[in-house]
Motif scaffolding. Structure first.
Motif, PDB file in Angstrom:
ATOM      1  N   ILE A   1       0.844  -1.208   0.000  1.00  0.00           N
ATOM      2  CA  ILE A   1       0.000   0.000   0.000  1.00  0.00           C
ATOM      3  C   ILE A   1       0.873   1.248   0.000  1.00  0.00           C
ATOM      4  CG2 ILE A   1      -1.649   1.347   1.388  1.00  0.00           C
ATOM      5  CD1 ILE A   1      -2.734  -1.427   2.394  1.00  0.00           C
ATOM      6  N   GLY A   2       1.886   1.242   0.867  1.00  0.00           N
ATOM      7  CA  GLY A   2       2.803   2.383   0.968  1.00  0.00           C
ATOM      8  C   GLY A   2       3.564   2.642  -0.312  1.00  0.00           C
ATOM      9  N   THR A   3       3.970   1.566  -0.994  1.00  0.00           N
ATOM     10  CA  THR A   3       4.716   1.692  -2.258  1.00  0.00           C
ATOM     11  C   THR A   3       3.880   2.405  -3.311  1.00  0.00           C
ATOM     12  OG1 THR A   3       5.997  -0.310  -1.781  1.00  0.00           O
ATOM     13  CG2 THR A   3       5.891   0.387  -4.086  1.00  0.00           C
ATOM     14  N   VAL A   4       2.619   1.988  -3.440  1.00  0.00           N
ATOM     15  CA  VAL A   4       1.725   2.594  -4.442  1.00  0.00           C
ATOM     16  C   VAL A   4       1.445   4.059  -4.087  1.00  0.00           C
ATOM     17  CG1 VAL A   4      -0.588   2.516  -5.456  1.00  0.00           C
ATOM     18  CG2 VAL A   4       0.657   0.383  -5.038  1.00  0.00           C
ATOM     19  N   ILE A   5       1.067   4.299  -2.825  1.00  0.00           N
ATOM     20  CA  ILE A   5       0.744   5.667  -2.394  1.00  0.00           C
ATOM     21  C   ILE A   5       1.971   6.580  -2.507  1.00  0.00           C
ATOM     22  CG2 ILE A   5       0.115   7.102  -0.393  1.00  0.00           C
ATOM     23  CD1 ILE A   5      -1.685   4.751   0.512  1.00  0.00           C
ATOM     24  N   ALA A   6       3.116   6.081  -2.040  1.00  0.00           N
ATOM     25  CA  ALA A   6       4.349   6.880  -2.065  1.00  0.00           C
ATOM     26  C   ALA A   6       4.759   7.237  -3.485  1.00  0.00           C
ATOM     27  CB  ALA A   6       5.479   6.119  -1.374  1.00  0.00           C
ATOM     28  N   SER A   7       4.682   6.264  -4.396  1.00  0.00           N
ATOM     29  CA  SER A   7       5.095   6.527  -5.787  1.00  0.00           C
ATOM     30  C   SER A   7       4.188   7.566  -6.443  1.00  0.00           C
ATOM     31  CB  SER A   7       5.110   5.233  -6.603  1.00  0.00           C
ATOM     32  OG  SER A   7       3.803   4.712  -6.759  1.00  0.00           O
ATOM     33  N   ILE A   8       2.890   7.521  -6.123  1.00  0.00           N
ATOM     34  CA  ILE A   8       1.940   8.488  -6.698  1.00  0.00           C
ATOM     35  C   ILE A   8       2.202   9.885  -6.126  1.00  0.00           C
ATOM     36  CG2 ILE A   8      -0.501   9.173  -6.804  1.00  0.00           C
ATOM     37  CD1 ILE A   8      -1.137   6.111  -6.871  1.00  0.00           C
ATOM     38  N   ILE A   9       2.327   9.964  -4.790  1.00  0.00           N
ATOM     39  CA  ILE A   9       2.534  11.271  -4.143  1.00  0.00           C
ATOM     40  C   ILE A   9       3.861  11.892  -4.567  1.00  0.00           C
ATOM     41  CG2 ILE A   9       2.961  12.411  -1.918  1.00  0.00           C
ATOM     42  CD1 ILE A   9       0.804  10.570  -0.728  1.00  0.00           C
ATOM     43  N   SER A  10       4.948  11.084  -4.553  1.00  0.00           N
ATOM     44  CA  SER A  10       6.258  11.634  -4.933  1.00  0.00           C
ATOM     45  C   SER A  10       6.267  12.060  -6.397  1.00  0.00           C
ATOM     46  CB  SER A  10       7.375  10.623  -4.649  1.00  0.00           C
ATOM     47  OG  SER A  10       7.161   9.420  -5.353  1.00  0.00           O
ATOM     48  N   SER A  11       5.550  11.315  -7.260  1.00  0.00           N
ATOM     49  CA  SER A  11       5.467  11.692  -8.681  1.00  0.00           C
ATOM     50  C   SER A  11       4.741  13.023  -8.845  1.00  0.00           C
ATOM     51  CB  SER A  11       4.740  10.612  -9.483  1.00  0.00           C
ATOM     52  OG  SER A  11       5.530   9.451  -9.553  1.00  0.00           O
TER      53      SER A  11
ATOM     54  N   ASN B   1       9.642   8.614  -1.052  1.00  0.00           N
ATOM     55  CA  ASN B   1       9.058   7.268  -1.049  1.00  0.00           C
ATOM     56  C   ASN B   1       9.355   6.541   0.264  1.00  0.00           C
ATOM     57  OD1 ASN B   1       8.012   7.510  -3.636  1.00  0.00           O
ATOM     58  ND2 ASN B   1       9.819   6.673  -4.606  1.00  0.00           N
ATOM     59  N   TYR B   2      10.624   6.617   0.665  1.00  0.00           N
ATOM     60  CA  TYR B   2      11.026   5.918   1.894  1.00  0.00           C
ATOM     61  C   TYR B   2      10.252   6.430   3.098  1.00  0.00           C
ATOM     62  CZ  TYR B   2      13.594   5.060   6.175  1.00  0.00           C
ATOM     63  OH  TYR B   2      13.911   4.735   7.466  1.00  0.00           O
ATOM     64  N   TRP B   3      10.158   7.755   3.253  1.00  0.00           N
ATOM     65  CA  TRP B   3       9.482   8.316   4.426  1.00  0.00           C
ATOM     66  C   TRP B   3       7.987   8.018   4.413  1.00  0.00           C
ATOM     67  CZ3 TRP B   3      11.441   9.495   8.879  1.00  0.00           C
ATOM     68  CH2 TRP B   3      12.806   9.788   8.951  1.00  0.00           C
ATOM     69  N   MET B   4       7.388   7.978   3.235  1.00  0.00           N
ATOM     70  CA  MET B   4       5.962   7.633   3.140  1.00  0.00           C
ATOM     71  C   MET B   4       5.744   6.179   3.562  1.00  0.00           C
ATOM     72  SD  MET B   4       4.035  10.185   2.171  1.00  0.00           S
ATOM     73  CE  MET B   4       2.587   9.269   1.701  1.00  0.00           C
ATOM     74  N   ILE B   5       6.591   5.287   3.046  1.00  0.00           N
ATOM     75  CA  ILE B   5       6.462   3.855   3.384  1.00  0.00           C
ATOM     76  C   ILE B   5       6.765   3.640   4.868  1.00  0.00           C
ATOM     77  CG2 ILE B   5       7.405   1.543   2.942  1.00  0.00           C
ATOM     78  CD1 ILE B   5       7.846   2.493   0.015  1.00  0.00           C
ATOM     79  N   ARG B   6       7.758   4.351   5.376  1.00  0.00           N
ATOM     80  CA  ARG B   6       8.089   4.247   6.804  1.00  0.00           C
ATOM     81  C   ARG B   6       6.910   4.685   7.658  1.00  0.00           C
ATOM     82  NH1 ARG B   6      13.359   6.610  10.083  1.00  0.00           N
ATOM     83  NH2 ARG B   6      12.520   6.173  12.147  1.00  0.00           N
ATOM     84  N   LEU B   7       6.256   5.762   7.250  1.00  0.00           N
ATOM     85  CA  LEU B   7       5.105   6.281   7.981  1.00  0.00           C
ATOM     86  C   LEU B   7       3.966   5.255   8.006  1.00  0.00           C
ATOM     87  CD1 LEU B   7       4.066   8.962   9.336  1.00  0.00           C
ATOM     88  CD2 LEU B   7       3.029   9.501   7.139  1.00  0.00           C
ATOM     89  N   ILE B   8       3.737   4.599   6.871  1.00  0.00           N
ATOM     90  CA  ILE B   8       2.632   3.641   6.762  1.00  0.00           C
ATOM     91  C   ILE B   8       2.943   2.321   7.472  1.00  0.00           C
ATOM     92  CG2 ILE B   8       1.317   2.233   5.094  1.00  0.00           C
ATOM     93  CD1 ILE B   8       1.534   4.728   3.193  1.00  0.00           C
ATOM     94  N   THR B   9       4.182   1.839   7.359  1.00  0.00           N
ATOM     95  CA  THR B   9       4.543   0.551   7.981  1.00  0.00           C
ATOM     96  C   THR B   9       4.992   0.687   9.427  1.00  0.00           C
ATOM     97  OG1 THR B   9       6.839   0.709   7.210  1.00  0.00           O
ATOM     98  CG2 THR B   9       5.280  -0.444   5.776  1.00  0.00           C
ATOM     99  N   GLY B  10       5.510   1.867   9.771  1.00  0.00           N
ATOM    100  CA  GLY B  10       6.059   2.053  11.112  1.00  0.00           C
ATOM    101  C   GLY B  10       7.416   1.385  11.283  1.00  0.00           C
ATOM    102  N   LYS B  11       8.066   1.076  10.142  1.00  0.00           N
ATOM    103  CA  LYS B  11       9.371   0.404  10.194  1.00  0.00           C
ATOM    104  C   LYS B  11      10.390   1.158   9.341  1.00  0.00           C
ATOM    105  CE  LYS B  11       7.355  -3.961  11.371  1.00  0.00           C
ATOM    106  NZ  LYS B  11       7.470  -5.420  11.373  1.00  0.00           N
TER     107      LYS B  11
END
Length: 199
Positions: free
Chosen positions: A121-131, A159-169
């Motif tokens: 989920i984070g990968t898709v959202i992050a790629s869209i937002i960063s784009s 992308n990394y910070w968005m995925i980190r925010l969503i996963t908490g890792k």
């Protein structure tokens, strides 16, 4: 006043130890400063005590790690650990702190179904937002087109910070690391598709 005159005892010990480690012997100036404050034997005794304290601390940290990996609770861990050098308060603080740190590190590295789903989920959202961020930046600041390849760096960071925010890792987690990379690849695909559409 000598160069070492303003050094605290802790700084003096560190400098003396480094000189012994790297030069084989201390400078004359540092020895003179030590002798102004007491005897060389007392100073060396303090270094020995400090080294014993650190060695004992490291031994306890290894024990805490071993107990954690054997799935013992924090209370069990605390009851099993003892020391002739460290007071009970220090032992309790060390167990509390290190047990929590080890737990956080282990949980951070864990790749379970929840982590995988959140990473996707984070990968898709992050790629869209960063784009979108980069497209808007390029539209408003045309001169950035010259640096289009280097824009992958801020894109990856977003992308990394968005995925980190969503996963908490953090990126130490393999799923988060791979997800950040895939999101950046998706950015490249979006850019290519947009470029083809515009052309």
């Amino acid at each position: 006043m000598s160069f070492y005159g303003k050094f605290s005892e802790k700084d003096l010990i560190e400098s003396y130890t480094n000189q012994i480690d790297y030069q084989g012997k201390p400078d004359k100036e540092i020895v003179e400063e030590i002798l102004k404050r007491g005897t060389l034997e007392d100073f060396q005794a303090k270094i020995k005590a400090k080294n014993l304290f650190l060695a004992e601390q490291n031994r306890m940290i290894r024990e805490i790690h071993s107990h954690y990996m054997n799935k013992l609770s924090k209370q069990d861990c605390l009851s099993l650990i003892s020391s002739d050098l460290l007071p009970d308060k220090t032992i309790q603080f060390l167990v509390e702190t290190k047990y929590n740190q080890i737990h956080q590190n282990v949980e951070n590295l864990k790749v379970d179904s929840k982590t995988l789903i959140n990473t996707v989920i984070g990968t898709v959202i992050a790629s869209i937002i960063s784009s979108i961020v980069i497209f808007v930046s390029l539209y408003n600041f045309i001169f950035l087109m010259v640096f289009n390849f280097f824009l992958l760096i801020p894109v990856y960071i977003i992308n990394y910070w968005m995925i980190r925010l969503i996963t908490g890792k953090t990126r130490e987690n393999p799923a988060v690391f791979i997800g950040s990379f895939i999101a950046t690849v998706l950015n490249c695909i979006y850019f290519f598709v947009l470029y083809q559409t515009i052309s």
